[in-house]
Design a protein around this motif. Structure first.
Motif, PDB file in Angstrom:
ATOM      1  N   VAL A   1     -37.727  33.826 102.473  1.00  0.00           N
ATOM      2  CA  VAL A   1     -36.262  33.264 102.578  1.00  0.00           C
ATOM      3  C   VAL A   1     -36.597  31.823 103.243  1.00  0.00           C
ATOM      4  N   LEU A   2     -36.067  31.032 102.203  1.00  0.00           N
ATOM      5  CA  LEU A   2     -36.049  29.479 102.752  1.00  0.00           C
ATOM      6  C   LEU A   2     -34.728  29.256 103.525  1.00  0.00           C
ATOM      7  N   ALA A   3     -35.076  28.448 104.500  1.00  0.00           N
ATOM      8  CA  ALA A   3     -33.727  28.049 105.398  1.00  0.00           C
ATOM      9  C   ALA A   3     -33.891  26.571 105.930  1.00  0.00           C
ATOM     10  N   SER A   4     -32.928  25.706 105.479  1.00  0.00           N
ATOM     11  CA  SER A   4     -32.900  24.465 106.069  1.00  0.00           C
ATOM     12  C   SER A   4     -32.218  24.450 107.439  1.00  0.00           C
ATOM     13  N   ASP A   5     -32.723  23.790 108.303  1.00  0.00           N
ATOM     14  CA  ASP A   5     -32.381  23.930 109.848  1.00  0.00           C
ATOM     15  C   ASP A   5     -31.909  22.402 110.132  1.00  0.00           C
ATOM     16  N   THR A   6     -31.448  22.614 111.675  1.00  0.00           N
ATOM     17  CA  THR A   6     -30.999  21.278 112.132  1.00  0.00           C
ATOM     18  C   THR A   6     -32.319  20.237 112.707  1.00  0.00           C
ATOM     19  N   HIS A   7     -33.413  20.771 112.252  1.00  0.00           N
ATOM     20  CA  HIS A   7     -34.367  19.904 112.452  1.00  0.00           C
ATOM     21  C   HIS A   7     -35.002  19.022 111.421  1.00  0.00           C
ATOM     22  N   GLN A   8     -33.982  18.977 110.231  1.00  0.00           N
ATOM     23  CA  GLN A   8     -34.156  18.295 109.084  1.00  0.00           C
ATOM     24  C   GLN A   8     -35.497  18.799 108.238  1.00  0.00           C
ATOM     25  N   ARG A   9     -35.431  20.078 108.278  1.00  0.00           N
ATOM     26  CA  ARG A   9     -36.818  20.536 107.558  1.00  0.00           C
ATOM     27  C   ARG A   9     -36.180  21.911 106.840  1.00  0.00           C
TER      28      ARG A   9
ATOM     29  N   GLN B   1     -40.159  18.435 104.942  1.00  0.00           N
ATOM     30  CA  GLN B   1     -39.714  17.953 106.202  1.00  0.00           C
ATOM     31  C   GLN B   1     -39.143  16.364 105.699  1.00  0.00           C
ATOM     32  N   GLU B   2     -37.794  16.208 105.860  1.00  0.00           N
ATOM     33  CA  GLU B   2     -37.021  14.947 105.768  1.00  0.00           C
ATOM     34  C   GLU B   2     -36.880  14.447 107.022  1.00  0.00           C
ATOM     35  N   ASP B   3     -36.340  12.987 106.745  1.00  0.00           N
ATOM     36  CA  ASP B   3     -36.239  12.223 107.988  1.00  0.00           C
ATOM     37  C   ASP B   3     -34.750  12.154 108.272  1.00  0.00           C
ATOM     38  N   HIS B   4     -33.930  12.946 107.397  1.00  0.00           N
ATOM     39  CA  HIS B   4     -32.303  12.898 107.731  1.00  0.00           C
ATOM     40  C   HIS B   4     -31.799  14.301 107.640  1.00  0.00           C
TER      41      HIS B   4
ATOM     42  N   SER C   1     -34.754  25.951  91.764  1.00  0.00           N
ATOM     43  CA  SER C   1     -34.764  26.183  90.330  1.00  0.00           C
ATOM     44  C   SER C   1     -35.031  27.676  89.943  1.00  0.00           C
ATOM     45  N   LYS C   2     -34.941  28.181  88.941  1.00  0.00           N
ATOM     46  CA  LYS C   2     -34.940  29.372  88.520  1.00  0.00           C
ATOM     47  C   LYS C   2     -36.495  29.895  88.634  1.00  0.00           C
ATOM     48  N   ASN C   3     -37.522  28.978  88.137  1.00  0.00           N
ATOM     49  CA  ASN C   3     -38.895  29.469  88.296  1.00  0.00           C
ATOM     50  C   ASN C   3     -39.383  29.529  89.999  1.00  0.00           C
ATOM     51  N   GLY C   4     -38.505  28.907  90.787  1.00  0.00           N
ATOM     52  CA  GLY C   4     -38.595  28.762  92.306  1.00  0.00           C
ATOM     53  C   GLY C   4     -39.866  27.574  92.699  1.00  0.00           C
ATOM     54  N   ARG C   5     -39.971  26.603  91.823  1.00  0.00           N
ATOM     55  CA  ARG C   5     -41.106  25.711  91.765  1.00  0.00           C
ATOM     56  C   ARG C   5     -40.338  24.498  92.682  1.00  0.00           C
ATOM     57  N   LEU C   6     -38.885  24.173  92.268  1.00  0.00           N
ATOM     58  CA  LEU C   6     -38.365  22.948  92.670  1.00  0.00           C
ATOM     59  C   LEU C   6     -37.283  23.316  93.656  1.00  0.00           C
ATOM     60  N   ALA C   7     -37.053  22.206  94.470  1.00  0.00           N
ATOM     61  CA  ALA C   7     -36.013  22.389  95.504  1.00  0.00           C
ATOM     62  C   ALA C   7     -35.087  21.101  95.280  1.00  0.00           C
ATOM     63  N   LEU C   8     -33.761  20.962  95.136  1.00  0.00           N
ATOM     64  CA  LEU C   8     -32.855  20.019  94.978  1.00  0.00           C
ATOM     65  C   LEU C   8     -32.227  19.945  96.422  1.00  0.00           C
ATOM     66  N   LEU C   9     -32.244  18.636  97.012  1.00  0.00           N
ATOM     67  CA  LEU C   9     -31.777  18.596  98.127  1.00  0.00           C
ATOM     68  C   LEU C   9     -30.644  17.570  98.343  1.00  0.00           C
ATOM     69  N   ASN C  10     -29.558  17.764  99.103  1.00  0.00           N
ATOM     70  CA  ASN C  10     -28.673  16.817  99.571  1.00  0.00           C
ATOM     71  C   ASN C  10     -28.922  16.241 100.879  1.00  0.00           C
ATOM     72  N   VAL C  11     -29.415  14.969 101.093  1.00  0.00           N
ATOM     73  CA  VAL C  11     -29.933  14.762 102.271  1.00  0.00           C
ATOM     74  C   VAL C  11     -28.788  13.446 102.836  1.00  0.00           C
ATOM     75  N   ALA C  12     -28.285  13.698 104.179  1.00  0.00           N
ATOM     76  CA  ALA C  12     -27.311  12.871 104.547  1.00  0.00           C
ATOM     77  C   ALA C  12     -27.652  11.321 104.565  1.00  0.00           C
TER      78      ALA C  12
END
Length: 609
Positions: free
Chosen positions: A445-453, A469-472, A480-491
């Motif tokens: 399970v992938l989870a984004s958390d309050t530590h910008q990751r 790991q993001e800076d924001h 993506s369907k193949n599980g390879r790519l993640a699309l993030l909306n970053v503040a």
């Protein structure tokens, strides 16, 4: 090169200007050309043209001989062909040969002074097609000196003997086949595993059984052509061209043009018959989902989320007005019609997730909501209403691929795995979850958390690891369907594309206005080649996955666009949900004239890679 019917019963000779018709006379009907093929005739007269005129009936003189030897010599002196020009002539010759235009091939080679292939290769081809295996083996000795890797001779010999063995078996010549297996194949000491498999075919009771078990077409032209294709891979192209080389190059050119086309959004068809080779491939922006097809106004407050079902037949929209509306997509007109309303979500609906089989829909609320609703979409009944604690905030959810479990969590530190009845199966303490996703392995399970990751959590062995790991702050993400790519909306940063396998930031997309609102972007189109996102400037932005600049900015909403969903089954259909209380359905331009349909009015520019 295709070799259908090549050199039937003929000792073949090379295709070159060196083998012109003897004594200036044409082959008689049924005679052999210099390419080893039978001549084509028209009422007994040889067919051919030279400089636009044809040989007259009964003239007895071939067109090839109408150009004297001195004229051919002068042609050669006038211009020496470059390597590229010779290659093109050989490619054309191979293609014509495959079409059976053998006299034309002869004339082309004579006039150009080129040679289609080495004479030893021509002889080898004809012996293979005629099933003269001993002669074909002898030809390999001549070819050895022409090859970059002499060791390949063993592999080629193995392929020849395998065909010989299978043909003996099909003919019922078991003793001869056994002799090939023991006396010829085994002594090669090559691919012993395959030899064991071949020996098992001795037990086949009849020819149909042999063809089925060996996955083989049987004795004849088809299997021998396939054998030649394999054998040609070991020969340098200067000796024998790879099979159907011109078609391969044309197919590659068409695919490259499609890859560079910003708006190409249809299934890739590798069949050259489906395209024109006379024009460059181009798609019009008018064929792309950039135009408002429908405005859904049934919600009476901000619309926070929208999501098409996995089969593309339905759209679910969730609103601050406490309702979820299920819309039916018409398969022909692609118009949406209200199917049913799911009510009672006291805090509003900010997130929705379809089960893998689209039977169920889970609805989550905003930060102060501790409840989760699991609906049966087909019946409109509430299957489960789950609340572990009034202190929770269940704001995100993701389905396990098995459709029997889901994970949910929120920013107050809870992270649960549950069954369809809301029973708690596992929990992960102290993880402040912003967004969730279950990978196809059924464990991670992938989870984004309050530590910008984004971290990966494994409920089976209770391990976790850092992936992104993001800076924001990461406001939302999708995979993506193949599980390879993640699309993030970053503040304050916008939309970022990450490679989850290599754990690297691939691209930052420009144009979108992203503050601290939760905006949900998506992959879309055929092969998920496109990316779409809402924006706080009231627009929908679309990018080609490989380009950082938007290829379309869609206007019409009057407040922040919270969510965009691209139909997974209809690549020309997209929906967007906005704080203006509407859902817009986007599609191609409603009226296309013939030129637009052909994509002639707007060109696609090359993309920056």
């Amino acid at each position: 090169m295709q070799a259908n019917g090549a050199g039937q019963g003929q000792e073949s000779s090379e295709l070159s200007c060196l083998n012109s018709a003897q004594n200036g006379e044409s082959s008689s009907a049924g005679g052999t050309h210099s390419n080893g093929l039978l001549s084509s005739t028209d009422n007994g007269n040889t067919v051919g043209t030279s400089n636009g005129s044809s040989a007259g009936p009964g003239s007895g003189t071939s067109v090839a001989s109408s150009t004297s030897g001195s004229e051919l010599g002068s042609l050669k002196k006038k211009k020496r062909l470059s390597q590229a020009e010779e290659d093109v002539i050989r490619l054309i010759g191979q293609h014509l040969h495959g079409l059976g235009l053998n006299q034309t091939v002869d004339l082309l080679m004579q006039e150009s002074g080129c040679r289609l292939e080495h004479p030893s290769a021509t002889k080898f081809r004809n012996h293979v097609m005629e099933g003269e295996w001993d002669k074909a083996e002898n030809d390999l000795n001549e070819l050895r000196a022409l090859m970059h890797s002499p060791n390949a001779i063993v592999r080629m010999k193995f392929l020849l003997l395998q065909q010989k063995y299978l043909e003996y078996l099909e003919d019922g010549k078991v003793l001869e086949a056994l002799q090939v297996l023991r006396g010829e194949l085994t002594p090669l000491k090559y691919n012993t595993d395959r030899i064991h498999v071949l020996s098992g075919y001795l037990m086949c009771s009849h020819a149909e059984d042999l063809r089925a078990k060996a996955e083989w077409e049987g004795k004849g032209t088809a299997s021998r052509c396939r054998l030649l294709d394999k054998l040609q891979t070991y020969l340098p192209p200067s000796v024998m061209l790879p099979p159907r080389r011109l078609q391969t190059l044309l197919r590659q050119a068409v695919e490259l043009q499609r890859d560079r086309c910003l708006y190409h959004n249809t299934k890739l068809d590798s069949n050259l018959d489906s395209v024109s080779l006379l024009l460059d491939h181009v798609c019009s922006r008018k064929q792309f989902p950039c135009y408002t097809q429908q405005i859904l106004t049934e919600h009476c407050n901000e619309v926070w989320f929208c999501k098409f079902s996995n089969d593309g037949t339905k759209l679910a929209t969730g609103s601050k007005d406490t309702t979820v509306i299920i819309w039916q997509v018409d398969p022909e007109s692609h118009q949406l019609k209200m199917l049913r309303t799911l009510e009672g979500h006291a805090y509003g609906v900010s997130y929705l997730a379809w089960s893998p089989d689209d039977t169920y829909l889970i609805a989550c609320g905003p930060d102060d909501c501790s409840e989760l609703w699991l609906w049966n979409v087909q019946t409109g009944e509430l299957r489960t209403k789950m609340s572990q604690s009034h202190e929770d905030s269940l704001t995100s959810v993701a389905w396990n691929p098995d459709g029997k479990r889901f994970v949910t969590g929120g920013q107050r530190g809870q992270f649960y795995q549950c069954d369809l009845d809301g029973n708690l199966l596992d929990s992960w303490e102290g993880v402040r979850v912003q967004c969730l996703w279950c990978l196809s392995d059924g464990r991670t399970v992938l989870a984004s958390d309050t530590h910008q990751r984004i971290r990966g959590y494994n409920f089976e062995d209770l391990t976790d690891r850092n992936i992104v790991q993001e800076d924001h702050p990461i406001m939302s993400f999708t995979v993506s369907k193949n599980g390879r790519l993640a699309l993030l909306n970053v503040a304050t940063q916008g939309v970022h594309l990450w490679d989850l396998q290599d754990r690297v930031l691939v691209r930052k997309y420009q144009g979108v206005t992203q503050g601290f609102y939760t905006i949900h972007s998506c992959f879309g189109g055929h092969n998920e080649d496109f990316i779409a996102s809402g924006s706080e400037d009231h627009k929908v932005y679309i990018w080609h996955r490989r380009g950082e600049l938007p290829i379309a900015e869609l206007t019409g909403h009057t407040r922040t666009v919270n969510c965009v969903s691209w139909n997974p089954a209809i690549p020309g259909l997209m929906a967007s949900a906005s704080d203006d209380g509407t859902v817009r359905v986007w599609g191609p331009a409603p009226f296309l004239d013939s030129q637009d349909a052909d994509g002639l009015n707007e060109n696609c520019s090359n993309m920056d890679s």
